[in-house]
Design an enzyme around this catalytic site. Structure first.
Site, PDB file in Angstrom:
ATOM      1  N   CYS A  96       5.078  -4.714  27.674  1.00  0.00           N
ATOM      2  CA  CYS A  96       3.782  -4.023  27.642  1.00  0.00           C
ATOM      3  C   CYS A  96       3.538  -3.213  28.919  1.00  0.00           C
ATOM      4  CB  CYS A  96       2.645  -5.031  27.449  1.00  0.00           C
ATOM      5  SG  CYS A  96       1.051  -4.199  27.274  1.00  0.00           S
ATOM      6  N   CYS A 115      -6.192  -8.863  22.252  1.00  0.00           N
ATOM      7  CA  CYS A 115      -4.781  -8.474  22.102  1.00  0.00           C
ATOM      8  C   CYS A 115      -3.908  -9.720  21.934  1.00  0.00           C
ATOM      9  CB  CYS A 115      -4.318  -7.676  23.306  1.00  0.00           C
ATOM     10  SG  CYS A 115      -2.614  -7.117  23.155  1.00  0.00           S
ATOM     11  N   CYS A 124       0.819  -1.207   0.000  1.00  0.00           N
ATOM     12  CA  CYS A 124       0.000   0.000   0.000  1.00  0.00           C
ATOM     13  C   CYS A 124       0.852   1.256   0.000  1.00  0.00           C
ATOM     14  CB  CYS A 124      -0.913  -0.001   1.224  1.00  0.00           C
ATOM     15  SG  CYS A 124      -0.002   0.111   2.779  1.00  0.00           S
ATOM     16  N   CYS A 133      -5.966  -4.218  30.829  1.00  0.00           N
ATOM     17  CA  CYS A 133      -5.251  -5.020  29.832  1.00  0.00           C
ATOM     18  C   CYS A 133      -6.182  -5.286  28.644  1.00  0.00           C
ATOM     19  CB  CYS A 133      -4.822  -6.332  30.480  1.00  0.00           C
ATOM     20  SG  CYS A 133      -4.206  -7.544  29.328  1.00  0.00           S
ATOM     21  N   CYS A 187      -0.440   0.844  18.795  1.00  0.00           N
ATOM     22  CA  CYS A 187      -1.802   0.278  18.726  1.00  0.00           C
ATOM     23  C   CYS A 187      -2.442   0.076  20.109  1.00  0.00           C
ATOM     24  CB  CYS A 187      -1.783  -1.074  18.006  1.00  0.00           C
ATOM     25  SG  CYS A 187      -1.017  -1.009  16.395  1.00  0.00           S
ATOM     26  N   CYS A 194       0.988  -7.977  13.764  1.00  0.00           N
ATOM     27  CA  CYS A 194       1.551  -7.695  12.437  1.00  0.00           C
ATOM     28  C   CYS A 194       3.062  -7.939  12.369  1.00  0.00           C
ATOM     29  CB  CYS A 194       1.215  -6.276  11.997  1.00  0.00           C
ATOM     30  SG  CYS A 194       1.993  -4.980  12.978  1.00  0.00           S
ATOM     31  N   HIS A 242       4.114  -9.041  25.508  1.00  0.00           N
ATOM     32  CA  HIS A 242       3.256  -9.151  26.692  1.00  0.00           C
ATOM     33  C   HIS A 242       4.085  -9.367  27.968  1.00  0.00           C
ATOM     34  CE1 HIS A 242      -0.172 -10.559  29.095  1.00  0.00           C
ATOM     35  NE2 HIS A 242       0.519 -11.635  29.388  1.00  0.00           N
ATOM     36  N   CYS A 281       3.283  -3.572  10.394  1.00  0.00           N
ATOM     37  CA  CYS A 281       2.431  -3.017   9.347  1.00  0.00           C
ATOM     38  C   CYS A 281       1.959  -1.629   9.753  1.00  0.00           C
ATOM     39  CB  CYS A 281       1.243  -3.946   9.114  1.00  0.00           C
ATOM     40  SG  CYS A 281       0.201  -3.459   7.727  1.00  0.00           S
ATOM     41  N   CYS A 292       4.315  -7.237   4.559  1.00  0.00           N
ATOM     42  CA  CYS A 292       4.067  -7.830   3.235  1.00  0.00           C
ATOM     43  C   CYS A 292       5.350  -8.411   2.645  1.00  0.00           C
ATOM     44  CB  CYS A 292       3.488  -6.784   2.290  1.00  0.00           C
ATOM     45  SG  CYS A 292       1.977  -6.031   2.881  1.00  0.00           S
ATOM     46  N   CYS A 320       7.311  -2.850  19.930  1.00  0.00           N
ATOM     47  CA  CYS A 320       6.409  -1.700  19.708  1.00  0.00           C
ATOM     48  C   CYS A 320       6.182  -0.849  20.966  1.00  0.00           C
ATOM     49  CB  CYS A 320       5.064  -2.165  19.165  1.00  0.00           C
ATOM     50  SG  CYS A 320       5.171  -2.924  17.537  1.00  0.00           S
ATOM     51  N   CYS A 369       4.739   1.649   4.083  1.00  0.00           N
ATOM     52  CA  CYS A 369       6.077   1.514   4.678  1.00  0.00           C
ATOM     53  C   CYS A 369       6.978   2.652   4.210  1.00  0.00           C
ATOM     54  CB  CYS A 369       6.675   0.155   4.330  1.00  0.00           C
ATOM     55  SG  CYS A 369       5.785  -1.219   5.070  1.00  0.00           S
ATOM     56  N   CYS A 385      -3.301  -5.577  20.088  1.00  0.00           N
ATOM     57  CA  CYS A 385      -2.227  -5.911  19.142  1.00  0.00           C
ATOM     58  C   CYS A 385      -2.796  -6.954  18.181  1.00  0.00           C
ATOM     59  CB  CYS A 385      -1.029  -6.484  19.896  1.00  0.00           C
ATOM     60  SG  CYS A 385       0.179  -7.277  18.826  1.00  0.00           S
TER      61      CYS A 385
END
Lengths: 363, 213
Positions: free
Chosen positions: A247, A273, A64, A267, A294, A304, A243, A206, A168, A282, A67, A301
């Site tokens: 997190c 998640c 798309c 949570c 996210c 991705c 996790h 992603c 991808c 992340c 990135c 989550c």
């Protein structure tokens, strides 16, 4: 804190007090953002000593373009800093500027295709190939009259390092979702199918995170090959379970406090998640100039960063322990059914027992 | 004719009730962590409590296993499982109105020993409990400590169950194990009331039918 002094000499780079291996370890320990921010000047200094221009060919397959946009929003250093501060010696030329990057470069048509030849003619050992988007079966994507697969195979012959950027390119991502009519797959899988014996550094998510790419490019230029996990991802970025280790909402999980709808505190596990089965950094890195990610904005989550995304993690809003494969029922439903059956059996038996007792008394 | 018999040692009774108490704590902290049925058992560290109590729970089960092997093997030995299954089958038939099962329990005061100490199905119940406790312990600790060989093994069979991966399968199995445990516990509680053995697990004593072989 140890001050890093990076000296370039001979065939490659020598890092005083910070070896090539510890370069990546330091990134892992500090988190890439902190590492970049703290040691940016040292990295810039080290890269500036590289006397030759690095050539990058950025190919876009089934994707798309997100990135590329994500990379364009790199921060600390941002893209402008990368292009203006990290130069080849005093030449003023950036250390690495994509020769070919179809979303960004102004050239088009045959002129753009000609840029690939410039990349190919770059110094051996200094050609990096970045792929964004998955590789499909023949006929689904043509660029300049040539199938994308041929572009990839052609570039792979010259590439000294191959980086798949985004879900991808790594594992097929969204284009590979069921029923996957174009048979979209990741670059490494494509290489394996075509007998191309090259290791791909996978930087999933992603979209892909600019920090991951900037640091991986820097490490490749410094001669540091990041240690990869079983899925070809650098362990420094994807070696930790989100996790368990990163997190910020884990204390809620430990206390049994769950959000049941987006926006609630707690949570996100019950929202579906996938953190417990995802390896990524992340929560540490965050997105959009390190503002949020996210889970922080209330969503679960969706995995991705893992192979098999998105099908493996669908439905996104179903919790991890669900077992959709057993007659369409999950563990909770089956368990509740068994308990209900047991309770019913006991109740019937109890009634019969009492009734038979009364009958005996009457007799 | 009946005679009062000292049936359960103080060690066995303490072990039993400790398992009951820790089991309840595990069930409620577990349900709270799983977000099930709106349970709010603790305000503080539910997971830490769950893990700590689970270790105590495990130790108690092994203490009980030791006791069973050392003192009660005659009644709970693995060799009695086929007999137990036959008895269960007969009980089931009786439940559907086919025939009648006679309570085999009895005590021989001359020899000062039991002819039969337990309802035979207790053999299955005990071993199912033990296997389930072991199963819950293995799946739970594998998740908590991320025991990779176990997660890898679970991952290898995860596709059969449509689970996301090994961890997800372990988590689902742990959850399902809880329901199985509860199911056996319900039957157990009902059985001890029906067969009138609950008081003996408190006092240690029970009036037993005299039975001379």
């Amino acid at each position: 804190m140890v001050i890093v002094v990076i000296i370039i000499g001979g065939d490659g780079v020598e890092l005083c007090k910070l070896s090539r291996r510890s370069f990546m370890k330091a990134i892992a320990a500090m988190g890439a953002t902190a590492f970049l921010t703290t040691y940016k000047s040292e990295i810039v200094e080290a890269l500036s000593e590289v006397k030759d221009y690095w050539h990058i060919c950025w190919l876009n397959g089934a994707d798309c373009g997100g990135c590329t946009i994500s990379f364009a929003q790199a921060a600390d250093p941002d893209l402008v800093e990368i292009l203006t501060s990290i130069t080849v010696g005093n030449s003023g030329l950036p250390i690495a500027l994509p020769d070919y990057m179809e979303i960004i470069h102004p050239a088009s048509g045959t002129l753009a295709e000609g840029l690939k030849n410039r990349w190919k003619s770059g110094s051996a050992g200094k050609r990096i190939m970045v792929v964004e988007g998955s590789v499909q079966n023949p006929g689904f994507l043509k660029i300049g009259g040539k199938d994308f697969r041929e572009h990839v195979k052609d570039a792979a012959q010259y590439a000294d390092a191959v980086i798949a950027f985004g879900a991808c390119a790594c594992y097929g991502g969204i284009p590979s979702g069921k029923p996957n009519p174009t048979r979209a797959r990741g670059v490494q899988q494509f290489f394996n199918e075509e007998g191309i014996n090259k290791t791909v550094i996978n930087l999933p998510c992603c979209p892909g995170h600019p920090d991951h790419l900037v640091l991986t490019l820097a490490s490749v230029m410094l001669g540091v090959i990041p240690e990869l996990d079983a899925y070809g991802r650098p362990k420094v970025f994807f070696g930790k379970n989100m996790h368990d280790e990163l997190c910020p909402y884990r204390p809620y999980y430990d206390r049994g406090i769950f959000a049941t709808k987006p926006g609630e505190e707690g949570c996100r596990y019950k929202l579906g998640c996938k953190g417990p089965i995802v390896h990524t950094d992340c929560p540490l890195r965050k997105w959009n100039n390190h503002v949020s990610y996210c889970v922080e904005v209330g969503a679960p989550c969706i995995g991705c960063a893992e192979p098999g995304f998105p099908d493996r993690f669908s439905p996104f809003y179903k919790e991890v322990s669900a077992l959709p494969g057993v007659l369409g029922a999950d563990a909770t439903s089956i368990g509740e059914g068994l308990l209900a059956a047991t309770a019913a059996g006991i109740a019937i038996h109890a009634v019969k027992h009492v009734a038979s007792g009364e009958k005996r008394e009457e007799e | 004719m009946e005679v009062e018999v000292y049936r359960h040692s103080i060690f066995y009774r303490i072990c039993h009730w400790s398992i009951v108490v820790t089991g309840f704590i595990l069930a409620f902290t577990g349900m709270q962590m799983g977000g099930l049925y709106g349970i709010k058992f603790l305000e503080g560290q539910t997971l830490a409590t769950h893990i700590t109590v689970s270790l105590v729970f495990g130790c108690l089960w092994f203490l009980m296993l030791y006791y069973i092997i050392a003192r009660e093997w005659k009644w709970f030995g693995l060799g009695r499982i086929p007999y137990s299954i036959r008895f269960l089958t007969a009980e089931t038939k009786a439940w559907f109105g086919k025939g009648h099962v006679k309570d085999p329990r009895g005590y021989n005061p001359d020899r000062k020993e039991y002819v039969e100490k337990i309802i035979p199905t207790e053999v299955i119940v005990w071993w199912v409990y033990f296997v389930l406790a072991l199963f819950m312990g293995v799946t739970g600790l594998a998740m908590y400590y991320r025991i990779q060989p176990l997660i890898d093994f679970a991952a290898s069979i995860a596709p059969v169950f449509g689970a996301y991966d090994g961890y997800a399968l372990l988590r689902a199995a742990h959850l399902f194990g809880m329901y199985l445990f509860a199911m056996v516990m319900f039957m157990h509680v009902y059985a001890v009331i029906i067969f009138d053995v609950l008081p003996s697990m408190i006092t240690g004593r029970r009036r037993e039918r005299v039975l001379r072989e």
